[in-house]
Write an enzyme that holds these catalytic residues in place. Structure first.
Site, mmCIF file in Angstrom:
data_model
loop_
_atom_site.group_PDB
_atom_site.id
_atom_site.type_symbol
_atom_site.label_atom_id
_atom_site.label_comp_id
_atom_site.label_asym_id
_atom_site.label_seq_id
_atom_site.Cartn_x
_atom_site.Cartn_y
_atom_site.Cartn_z
ATOM 1 N N GLY A 1 0.878 -1.175 0.000
ATOM 2 C CA GLY A 1 0.000 0.000 0.000
ATOM 3 C C GLY A 1 0.906 1.213 0.000
ATOM 4 O O GLY A 1 1.776 1.350 -0.883
ATOM 5 N N SER B 1 -0.028 10.830 9.422
ATOM 6 C CA SER B 1 0.350 9.495 9.895
ATOM 7 C C SER B 1 -0.535 8.426 9.261
ATOM 8 O O SER B 1 -1.645 8.713 8.800
ATOM 9 C CB SER B 1 0.236 9.414 11.423
ATOM 10 N N LYS C 1 9.893 2.407 18.875
ATOM 11 C CA LYS C 1 8.986 2.707 17.757
ATOM 12 C C LYS C 1 7.533 2.574 18.207
ATOM 13 O O LYS C 1 6.677 3.356 17.798
ATOM 14 C CB LYS C 1 9.261 1.756 16.570
HETATM 15 N N1 LIG Z 1 2.177 4.994 5.739
HETATM 16 C C1 LIG Z 1 3.217 5.356 6.484
HETATM 17 O O1 LIG Z 1 3.685 6.496 6.385
HETATM 18 C C2 LIG Z 1 3.826 4.397 7.448
HETATM 19 C C3 LIG Z 1 3.222 3.192 7.768
HETATM 20 N N2 LIG Z 1 3.816 2.346 8.670
HETATM 21 C C4 LIG Z 1 3.185 1.067 9.021
HETATM 22 O O2 LIG Z 1 3.264 0.234 7.869
HETATM 23 C C5 LIG Z 1 2.134 -0.645 7.808
HETATM 24 C C6 LIG Z 1 1.412 -0.403 6.493
HETATM 25 O O3 LIG Z 1 0.903 0.933 6.513
HETATM 26 P P1 LIG Z 1 0.369 1.634 5.192
HETATM 27 O O4 LIG Z 1 1.272 1.352 4.079
HETATM 28 O O5 LIG Z 1 0.079 3.042 5.552
HETATM 29 O O6 LIG Z 1 -1.000 0.822 5.012
HETATM 30 P P2 LIG Z 1 -1.783 0.502 3.656
HETATM 31 O O7 LIG Z 1 -3.152 0.087 4.060
HETATM 32 O O8 LIG Z 1 -1.616 1.628 2.705
HETATM 33 O O9 LIG Z 1 -0.956 -0.733 3.063
HETATM 34 C C7 LIG Z 1 -1.162 -2.070 3.376
HETATM 35 C C8 LIG Z 1 -1.618 -2.729 2.110
HETATM 36 O O10 LIG Z 1 -1.506 -4.139 2.216
HETATM 37 C C9 LIG Z 1 -2.596 -4.684 1.482
HETATM 38 N N3 LIG Z 1 -2.764 -6.088 1.783
HETATM 39 C C10 LIG Z 1 -3.105 -6.680 2.952
HETATM 40 N N4 LIG Z 1 -3.160 -8.030 2.799
HETATM 41 C C11 LIG Z 1 -2.846 -8.271 1.505
HETATM 42 C C12 LIG Z 1 -2.746 -9.461 0.722
HETATM 43 N N5 LIG Z 1 -2.988 -10.674 1.246
HETATM 44 N N6 LIG Z 1 -2.425 -9.351 -0.591
HETATM 45 C C13 LIG Z 1 -2.190 -8.140 -1.142
HETATM 46 N N7 LIG Z 1 -2.260 -6.977 -0.455
HETATM 47 C C14 LIG Z 1 -2.590 -7.047 0.856
HETATM 48 C C15 LIG Z 1 -3.745 -3.796 1.911
HETATM 49 O O11 LIG Z 1 -4.881 -3.963 1.097
HETATM 50 P P3 LIG Z 1 -6.361 -3.923 1.799
HETATM 51 O O12 LIG Z 1 -6.430 -2.620 2.532
HETATM 52 O O13 LIG Z 1 -7.273 -4.033 0.640
HETATM 53 O O14 LIG Z 1 -6.409 -5.098 2.729
HETATM 54 C C16 LIG Z 1 -3.085 -2.431 1.757
HETATM 55 O O15 LIG Z 1 -3.155 -1.984 0.416
HETATM 56 C C17 LIG Z 1 1.274 -0.294 9.031
HETATM 57 O O16 LIG Z 1 1.593 -1.154 10.105
HETATM 58 C C18 LIG Z 1 1.696 1.130 9.357
HETATM 59 O O17 LIG Z 1 1.467 1.441 10.716
HETATM 60 C C19 LIG Z 1 5.032 2.603 9.239
HETATM 61 C C20 LIG Z 1 5.681 3.773 8.933
HETATM 62 C C21 LIG Z 1 5.108 4.777 8.066
HETATM 63 C C1 LIG Z 2 6.769 7.240 11.497
HETATM 64 C C2 LIG Z 2 5.284 7.521 11.416
HETATM 65 C C3 LIG Z 2 4.813 8.165 12.688
HETATM 66 C C4 LIG Z 2 5.188 8.463 10.286
HETATM 67 O O1 LIG Z 2 3.987 9.140 10.248
HETATM 68 C C5 LIG Z 2 4.538 6.225 11.269
HETATM 69 O O2 LIG Z 2 5.069 5.199 11.661
HETATM 70 C C6 LIG Z 2 3.168 6.121 10.751
HETATM 71 O O3 LIG Z 2 2.625 7.085 10.187
HETATM 72 O O4 LIG Z 2 2.605 5.031 10.913
#
Ligand SMILES: NC(=O)C1=CN([C@@H]2O[C@H](COP(=O)(O)OP(=O)(O)OC[C@H]3O[C@@H](n4cnc5c(N)ncnc54)[C@H](OP(=O)(O)O)[C@@H]3O)[C@@H](O)[C@H]2O)C=CC1
Ligand SMILES: CC(C)(CO)C(=O)C(=O)O
Length: 300
Positions: free
Chosen positions: A9, A248, A179
């Protein structure tokens, strides 16, 4: 390196997109994003800029999942399902960049192939095929029980080759809790107050974030991890400064009307506290408010 990003994602597309500049990357993602990346490639915009052509699939085969490194970037609550699917292939090393203490769930399926990871980059999926970098943070990888290893050094070097800020950290047990403290403070507060991370630089929102981080540090110490209150608060302040313009991941969830990771972040602190006689009123309140919002009707 042959790298699979499971759950591409926002964060997974950013990290996977940057890695694709130097490595062979497969994104496991949802449509229409996966279709767009497979057809037209992936654009990284915002604070970083790249145009890359990783492979992308919604439905990986065991052969797709047989790789040098699998990065897990699903939401914490999807970790168990991701681990089961990854176990159908043969990834040599698996590293979670999700927030929350997700590694134990991965270990249950994937054993000692699991490395601990954490990321403070900010990412938003703005459209199918386009991810915006909203904050250049840092990635840490290392052994779950601490200490150095050749495989952690190799993974960190592969990230750096592709231009990502990444270090192998021998102190991952502490880093994971630090974290968690950062996310317990920043994510819930920005989601409830509907503000960017930078709004926590001063004022009452900063105080709430600091209280949540201090409670997390107390639980960490009770679990044998050397994380002081001051270090947890300083970590919050550093991430607020480095990702000031970021919304976030939990704020993005709330704005999309989707489930949050409140139970896996603030709830994880609250759940571990009673065994140690530690009070966690701020994390409890934050988790309860977010769960109340979820119960009132998240989008299906
Ligand atoms: N975004 C950020 O700035 C940051 C995020 N994080 C952490 O990273 C993790 C991800 O966050 P984020 O990227 O924002 O979340 P997203 O929801 O954007 O990304 C996760 C993705 O994984 C997909 N997914 C889940 N299961 C499957 C599967 N079986 N096959 C294919 N795709 C799948 C979801 O689809 P669906 O929703 O359709 O299930 C979604 O598109 C979280 O734990 C977040 O806290 C950490 C630091 C920064
Ligand atoms: C590092 C930070 C706080 C960045 O926004 C994050 O982990 C999140 O958004 O899930």
């Amino acid at each position: 390196m042959d790298i699979v990003v499971f759950g591409a994602g926002a964060l997974g597309s950013l990290v996977g997109g940057l890695l694709a500049r130097d490595h062979h990357v497969t994104l496991v993602a949802r449509d229409p994003h996966a279709r767009r990346v497979a057809g037209q490639g992936l654009r990284v915009t915002g604070e970083l800029d790249a145009r890359v052509r990783p492979r992308a699939t919604t439905d990986p085969t065991p052969a797709d999942l047989t790789c040098d490194l699998a990065l897990v970037t699903v939401k914490a609550y999807d970790t168990a399902a991701a681990a089961r699917t990854l176990a159908t292939g043969d990834p040599a090393v698996v590293c979670a960049l999700s927030n929350g203490l997700t590694e134990e769930t991965l270990v249950a399926e994937l054993g000692d192939r699991v490395l601990a990871g954490s990321a403070t980059y900010g990412a938003e999926l703005v459209a199918p095929g386009e991810v915006r970098c909203t904050g250049v943070g840092r990635i840490h990888v290392g052994e779950l029980d601490g200490g150095t290893s050749e495989r952690a050094a190799r993974v960190a070097a592969a990230f750096r080759e592709a231009g990502l800020d990444c270090e192998a950290d021998p102190g991952m047990p502490r880093r994971r809790w630090e974290k968690l403290a950062v996310n317990a403070g920043i994510n819930a507060v920005t989601a409830l107050a509907r503000v960017e991370n930078g709004a926590l630089a001063d004022g009452p929102a900063r105080d709430v974030a600091h209280r949540a981080a201090r409670e997390t540090a107390r639980v960490a110490r009770a679990e044998g991890v050397d994380l002081t209150d001051d270090a947890a608060v300083a970590a919050v302040d550093t991430v607020v400064e480095e990702t000031a313009a970021n919304r976030s991941s939990m704020l993005q969830d709330v704005e999309r009307g989707s489930r949050t990771e409140a139970s896996e972040i603030n709830g994880a602190v609250v759940d571990r506290a009673p065994a140690h006689g530690v009070a966690t009123p701020t994390n409890r309140t934050l988790a309860d408010l977010l769960r109340a919002w979820e119960a009132a009707g998240i989008a299906e």
